[in-house]
Write a protein that holds these residues in place. Structure first.
Motif, PDB file in Angstrom:
ATOM      1  N   ALA A  27       0.851  -1.190   0.000  1.00 57.87           N
ATOM      2  CA  ALA A  27       0.000   0.000   0.000  1.00 57.87           C
ATOM      3  C   ALA A  27       0.888   1.242   0.000  1.00 57.87           C
ATOM      4  CB  ALA A  27      -0.926   0.004   1.211  1.00 57.87           C
ATOM      5  N   PHE A  28       0.334   2.335  -0.483  1.00 55.54           N
ATOM      6  CA  PHE A  28       1.078   3.588  -0.581  1.00 55.54           C
ATOM      7  C   PHE A  28       0.224   4.748  -0.102  1.00 55.54           C
ATOM      8  CE2 PHE A  28       3.338   0.817  -3.405  1.00 55.54           C
ATOM      9  CZ  PHE A  28       4.661   1.240  -3.347  1.00 55.54           C
ATOM     10  N   PHE A  88       4.029   0.924   2.340  1.00 56.90           N
ATOM     11  CA  PHE A  88       3.633  -0.007   3.405  1.00 56.90           C
ATOM     12  C   PHE A  88       3.678  -1.436   2.877  1.00 56.90           C
ATOM     13  CE2 PHE A  88       1.432   3.988   3.958  1.00 56.90           C
ATOM     14  CZ  PHE A  88       1.612   4.289   5.299  1.00 56.90           C
ATOM     15  N   PRO A  89       4.254  -2.384   3.617  1.00 63.04           N
ATOM     16  CA  PRO A  89       4.321  -3.758   3.109  1.00 63.04           C
ATOM     17  C   PRO A  89       2.954  -4.412   2.972  1.00 63.04           C
ATOM     18  CG  PRO A  89       5.105  -3.638   5.382  1.00 63.04           C
ATOM     19  CD  PRO A  89       4.942  -2.227   4.902  1.00 63.04           C
ATOM     20  N   LYS A  91      -1.630  -3.912   4.377  1.00 66.68           N
ATOM     21  CA  LYS A  91      -2.654  -3.070   4.996  1.00 66.68           C
ATOM     22  C   LYS A  91      -2.519  -3.059   6.516  1.00 66.68           C
ATOM     23  CE  LYS A  91      -6.519  -0.601   4.677  1.00 66.68           C
ATOM     24  NZ  LYS A  91      -7.097  -0.587   6.011  1.00 66.68           N
ATOM     25  N   ALA A  92      -2.094  -4.167   7.113  1.00 64.31           N
ATOM     26  CA  ALA A  92      -1.900  -4.201   8.561  1.00 64.31           C
ATOM     27  C   ALA A  92      -0.850  -3.179   8.988  1.00 64.31           C
ATOM     28  CB  ALA A  92      -1.499  -5.598   9.013  1.00 64.31           C
ATOM     29  N   SER A  93       0.195  -3.048   8.195  1.00 63.67           N
ATOM     30  CA  SER A  93       1.225  -2.041   8.464  1.00 63.67           C
ATOM     31  C   SER A  93       0.618  -0.640   8.388  1.00 63.67           C
ATOM     32  CB  SER A  93       2.365  -2.187   7.456  1.00 63.67           C
ATOM     33  OG  SER A  93       3.205  -1.050   7.467  1.00 63.67           O
ATOM     34  N   PHE A  94      -0.165  -0.403   7.351  1.00 65.59           N
ATOM     35  CA  PHE A  94      -0.824   0.905   7.200  1.00 65.59           C
ATOM     36  C   PHE A  94      -1.705   1.206   8.413  1.00 65.59           C
ATOM     37  CE2 PHE A  94      -4.473   3.474   6.164  1.00 65.59           C
ATOM     38  CZ  PHE A  94      -3.933   4.551   5.489  1.00 65.59           C
ATOM     39  N   ASP A  95      -2.531   0.238   8.797  1.00 72.92           N
ATOM     40  CA  ASP A  95      -3.463   0.458   9.908  1.00 72.92           C
ATOM     41  C   ASP A  95      -2.723   0.731  11.212  1.00 72.92           C
ATOM     42  OD1 ASP A  95      -5.595   0.071   8.201  1.00 72.92           O
ATOM     43  OD2 ASP A  95      -5.897  -2.034   8.757  1.00 72.92           O
TER      44      ASP A  95
END
Length: 256
Positions: A27-28, A88-89, A91-95
């Motif tokens: 994700a970006f 972000f690797p 979505k969990a990283s993003f969240d």
């Protein structure tokens, strides 16, 4: 247990899959900001922002693919002073990053210094891409000049862009309509009227320049300028001596 482990290694081909999966899809987040008149610009309190932001990024294996002034970069309809591109690797990283960011005081600090726009989304490119090899980007947040312009763009630009990117060894991370479905679960600011988002990565400045040159020569640049409203910028990956570079994060650049 073995079968579960095998399943966890399966990589989805997003040319085939309709829905990205939260555990594996990169994700970006793109931030474009303009300093407020009394902010002091890069020499004001903004100098204190990056050192506070980096530990949160590192905690969640998040990286700044880029953070830089936009004064001297190639751009169309320039309207900003600074760009930041987060990688972000998953979505969990993003969240996790966003949860920490919201309580860090950094959002309030940023809003006090800059007016800006945030767009964030899943990568369209899938997991077979060597993201670390992409060091030079083209980013754009656009809206169509009119309904007629949209048709003109799709016919004379949108239908040709994949070939141009392929010719110049680029990778389309995001390109196309910015739909409600793509926004869902991500964070957006001042982006309600954005209809089209573009994030394309290249392995070198030369390849990216070739991408621009081909479009100038074949008339696609003229199509883009007459059909779209909004900024387009060149931005580059961080060098390893930049204070926001986090070694060991998944965005670490092999070529720098």
């Amino acid at each position: 247990a073995n079968s579960i482990r095998k399943l966890s290694r399966v990589r989805v081909n997003y040319k085939m899959a309709a829905v990205p999966t939260a555990n594996t899809t990169r994700a970006f987040l793109l931030y474009l900001g303009k300093f407020k008149p009394d902010s002091g610009g890069f020499e004001g309190d903004f100098k204190n922002y990056v050192p506070k932001a980096v530990p949160i990024a590192a905690k969640h294996k998040t990286g700044y693919a880029s953070i830089q002034p936009l004064a001297d970069v190639y751009g169309e309809q320039k309207a900003h002073d600074v760009a930041a591109l987060y990688s972000f690797p998953n979505k969990a990283s993003f969240d996790g990053w966003f949860d920490d960011y919201k309580v860090s005081g950094l959002a309030e600090m940023r809003h006090g210094l800059l007016d800006g726009q945030v767009t964030s989304y899943y990568s369209m490119a899938g997991e077979d891409v060597d993201y670390d090899a992409l060091t030079h980007y083209v980013v754009a947040n656009k809206k169509f000049a009119s309904a007629e312009a949209k048709e003109d763009f799709q016919t004379n630009y949108g239908s040709k862009i994949k070939d141009i990117v392929a010719q110049t060894s680029g990778c389309i991370i995001k390109a196309g309509p910015f739909t409600p479905e793509q926004r869902e679960g991500f964070h957006q600011e001042d982006a309600d009227d954005i209809q089209l988002t573009i994030l394309i990565g290249f392995p070198s400045a030369e390849k990216r320049q070739a991408f621009h040159d081909i479009q100038s020569e074949n008339g696609m640049k003229d199509v883009r300028e007459r059909t779209l409203v909004g900024p387009l910028y060149n931005i580059d990956a961080l060098p390893k001596d930049h204070p926001a570079f986090v070694s060991g994060s998944p965005f670490e650049r092999k070529t720098m």
